[in-house]
Design an enzyme around this catalytic site. Structure first.
Site, PDB file in Angstrom:
ATOM      1  N   SER A 550      38.925  28.646  17.267  1.00 29.78           N
ATOM      2  CA  SER A 550      40.334  28.946  17.019  1.00 29.78           C
ATOM      3  C   SER A 550      40.700  28.526  15.594  1.00 29.78           C
ATOM      4  O   SER A 550      40.115  29.035  14.647  1.00 29.78           O
ATOM      5  CB  SER A 550      41.208  28.255  18.072  1.00 29.78           C
ATOM      6  OG  SER A 550      42.523  28.726  18.033  1.00 29.78           O
ATOM      7  N   HIS A 665      41.410  32.826  25.713  1.00 28.89           N
ATOM      8  CA  HIS A 665      41.162  31.992  24.531  1.00 28.89           C
ATOM      9  C   HIS A 665      40.287  30.809  24.935  1.00 28.89           C
ATOM     10  O   HIS A 665      40.653  29.639  24.827  1.00 28.89           O
ATOM     11  CB  HIS A 665      42.488  31.518  23.949  1.00 28.89           C
ATOM     12  CG  HIS A 665      42.366  30.943  22.565  1.00 28.89           C
ATOM     13  ND1 HIS A 665      41.858  31.653  21.495  1.00 28.89           N
ATOM     14  CD2 HIS A 665      42.690  29.720  22.077  1.00 28.89           C
ATOM     15  CE1 HIS A 665      41.877  30.890  20.421  1.00 28.89           C
ATOM     16  NE2 HIS A 665      42.360  29.716  20.742  1.00 28.89           N
TER      17      HIS A 665
END
Length: 690
Positions: A550, A665
């Site tokens: 990320s 995610h």
């Protein structure tokens, strides 16, 4: 002269990349036919290449054993008389929501009662459902609002669930898939923030409106309560239930770390007159305020990083005489706080080592503090057992080489009962954990942890993985990982965890200085740790790999492009890469408080210097790179990873790409998917560095 011409050519190449129309814009079409064919072709090359390595399948088998082990600690939350847990294993890859009693939980093999079977639900509805949690109504805890998502995305479908009948409520509350929030008001009404149709989402993709939905009412007919601008991040509701009533709130999230909170009073919203940089919450009638900046609301000044407390009704009446529950020290910050029945538990980071302190308010109104006698040099985590009824709390103790243990601790004493413990997923008897400091470019001392064999020689030959994140006030602390242990440490590798600016290891200032135009400090810090490892001869550039996901994926990519001579391998997972367009992709608009607005020339001036996608140059000696992402990631758009991989490969660099179709995610929604992803990553590192 040749060096000058080469440098000029590289500069012109970078400028051309930045100015040309994006040739890979089509890869942003998440499920587009052309884009998915590219993904399929990439996976068809990368998966066989990794899978044929002789170490891959043994590692995958071991990771699968760990991910599905029945000896994992089932984390629980107390709702009424039961302890609830969400559990995945080989037989239940999508998971079970189940419950037991404390008496049973104390046993080595508790009896569990299944409440909801996600595998059965997925099969019945022909969907790939992933568990996203449940909000249950106090005090009976008979009804819950269960959140489930398709493939692990952040957007969820919400359904009312009957805990007595263990079934979804026919004709009950049901909200279609969307990002947003939900909160119980009472048995017949809830607050919802959802996608209500055209014009109801912000540019960040989150709800602009909070509505009050009554039982039996159509969502389209729900009464509006609150609305924010499309330029804000979004609006969320919350309700805190107590024995003697409830506190209803809505929050306007303006940007990263900026928000406004409103309390419902007599059917109207009363704004909490606080700086928009604070985090505010209400529990048991007390308003808790965490400061990111210095604040002087009246005669008394309060320092950034402090935790303040004041009865909510006093605050609404104009009182600003807060009690200071915590004030920061030079290397001491507040990581978290846990309100209990008669005290507040403070979870501190002291030079990135955990410390617990109890704060208790006496009848005279004064607060007293007591240090909890907890294990030193460990990472501690606390959660209330039943805050309305007792000062007991769950205490997790973990470390790089110490398997996580779970205790039931008794507040006000050092007494604790060991409930569960992880097994030794790897042999740590010959490993040493040490803490070091690197000196960044501007002279700031950057701490980092190192896990290394006791008998390893400082001769520069040790394969090393340096993990980093450095953003959004997220602190990096020691944790026990069977994946790290078996995937790297057991092979003789060195594991390093860096505490970069951008995180919150030393309070809000540690993040503030590395935001926006300060972002380069995070990359400088990371490079400084790498240089220190090389200087100390722990490793060498050819043996040093970096890993981040990320924001960490942005970190490793930008640092690699700036300092390629330091690294032998790079892995970026679910990464940000194209900082020119990040704010136009999914939730990216909500991060402009962290990175800046690339549409503004003054912001693009500093963002453009590190944005990975725009800074790939031809003819450089970049290390081997692996980029992974998920088609279902609706937080960081998979286009970031796809476009970066395509550009690296276009320029002839050794870049491996892998995209899994589930996971959101994260690294997968089932244990098998997670095990595969991490076996893939550690095999890549082993092939590249060992």
């Amino acid at each position: 002269m040749k060096r000058l011409l080469a440098a000029l050519a590289m500069t012109l190449s970078a400028a051309a990349v930045a100015q040309d129309e994006d040739p890979y814009l089509w890869l942003e079409e998440v499920s587009g036919e052309r884009a998915m064919k590219w993904v399929t072709d990439q996976n068809a090359r990368s998966r066989p290449e990794i899978e044929k390595d002789r170490g891959f399948h043994p590692l995958l088998n071991r990771f699968t054993e760990i991910a599905t082990s029945r000896e994992r600690i089932p984390t629980v939350a107390k709702l009424g008389p039961h302890l609830y847990n969400y559990w995945q294993d080989a037989a239940n890859p999508r998971g079970l929501w189940r419950r037991t009693t404390l008496e049973e939980y104390r046993k080595a093999e508790p009896r569990w009662e299944t409440v909801l079977d996600l595998d059965r639900l997925s099969a019945d509805e022909k969907e790939q459902w992933a568990w996203k949690g449940a909000t249950c109504l106090f005090p009976k805890y008979e009804r819950c609002l269960v959140s489930i998502s398709r493939g692990g995305s952040d957007a969820v479908e919400i359904r009312e669930f009957d805990l007595v009948k263990k079934a979804f409520v026919a004709g009950g509350f049901r909200l279609p898939q969307s990002k947003g929030g939900v909160a119980w008001i009472d048995e017949d009404a809830i607050y919802v923030s959802r996608d209500f149709g055209p014009g109801t989402l912000t540019k960040s993709g989150y709800p602009r409106q909070v509505k009050r939905l009554a039982r039996g009412q159509a969502l389209a007919d729900a009464a509006p309560v609150f609305e924010v601008s499309e330029d804000d991040i979004g609006a969320w509701p919350s309700v805190t239930h107590e024995k003697d009533g409830r506190v209803e709130m809505v929050t306007r999230v303006i940007s990263t770390r900026r928000n406004e909170a409103f309390v419902v009073r007599d059917g109207k919203l009363a704004k909490l007159e606080l700086p928009d940089t604070v985090d505010a919450s209400v529990t048991a009638g007390w308003l808790y305020v965490r400061l990111r900046e210095d604040w002087q609301p009246a005669a008394t000044a309060y320092a950034a990083g402090s935790l303040l407390a004041l009865p909510l009704e006093k605050f609404l009446g104009g009182d600003r005489g807060f009690d200071v529950l915590f004030a920061p020290g030079p290397r001491v910050s507040l990581d978290a706080f846990v309100p209990l029945k008669s005290m507040v538990l403070l979870d501190l980071l002291d030079n990135v080592s955990s410390r617990l302190v109890e704060a208790r308010r006496g009848e005279d109104g004064k607060w007293t503090k007591r240090d909890v006698d907890a294990p030193k040099l460990s990472n501690l985590g606390a959660a209330a057992f039943d805050r309305r009824e007792s000062d007991d709390y769950f205490l997790f103790v973990t470390g790089f080489t110490t398997p996580t243990t779970l205790h039931l601790a008794k507040g006000g004493t050092d007494a604790r009962e060991k409930l569960k413990s992880l097994p030794d997923f790897f042999d740590a008897s010959n490993l040493a954990v040490t803490q070091h400091e690197a000196t960044s470019k501007d002279g700031t001392k950057i701490p980092y942890f190192q896990v290394m064999r006791k008998d390893a020689k400082a001769d520069g030959t040790n394969p090393t993985i340096l993990y980093g994140y450095g953003g959004f006030e997220v602190s990096q602390v020691p944790t026990y990982s069977g994946f790290v242990g078996n995937g790297w440490l057991a092979k003789g590798g060195v594991w390093v965890l860096s505490n970069l600016r951008g995180g919150s290891e030393f309070g809000p200032e540690w993040n503030r200085v590395a935001r926006r135009e300060g972002r380069q400090k995070t990359h400088d810090d990371y490079a400084a740790v790498a240089e220190d490892l090389i200087r100390r001869k722990v490793t060498s550039p050819a043996k040093l790999g970096i890993l981040g996901g990320s924001q960490g994926g942005l970190l490793v990519s930008a640092t690699m492009l700036q300092r390629p001579e330091l690294f032998g391998a790079v892995v970026a997972t679910v990464p940000l890469m194209d900082m020119k367009r990040y704010h136009k992709l999914l939730a990216g608009h909500s991060w402009m408080g962290e990175y800046g607005d690339p549409d503004k020339p003054e912001d693009w001036a500093f963002i453009s210097k590190y944005s990975p996608y725009q800074n790939v140059l031809r003819g450089r000696a970049y290390p081997k790179m692996l980029i992974t992402t998920s088609t279902r990631d609706d937080r960081v758009h998979p286009g970031h990873a796809r476009k970066m991989a395509a550009r690296m490969q276009q320029f002839g660099y050794d870049t491996t790409y892998f995209e899994y179709t589930e996971g959101g995610h994260g690294s997968g929604t089932t244990p098998a998917q997670t095990a595969y992803t991490w076996a893939f990553i550690y095999t890549f590192f082993a092939k590249s560095l060992m």
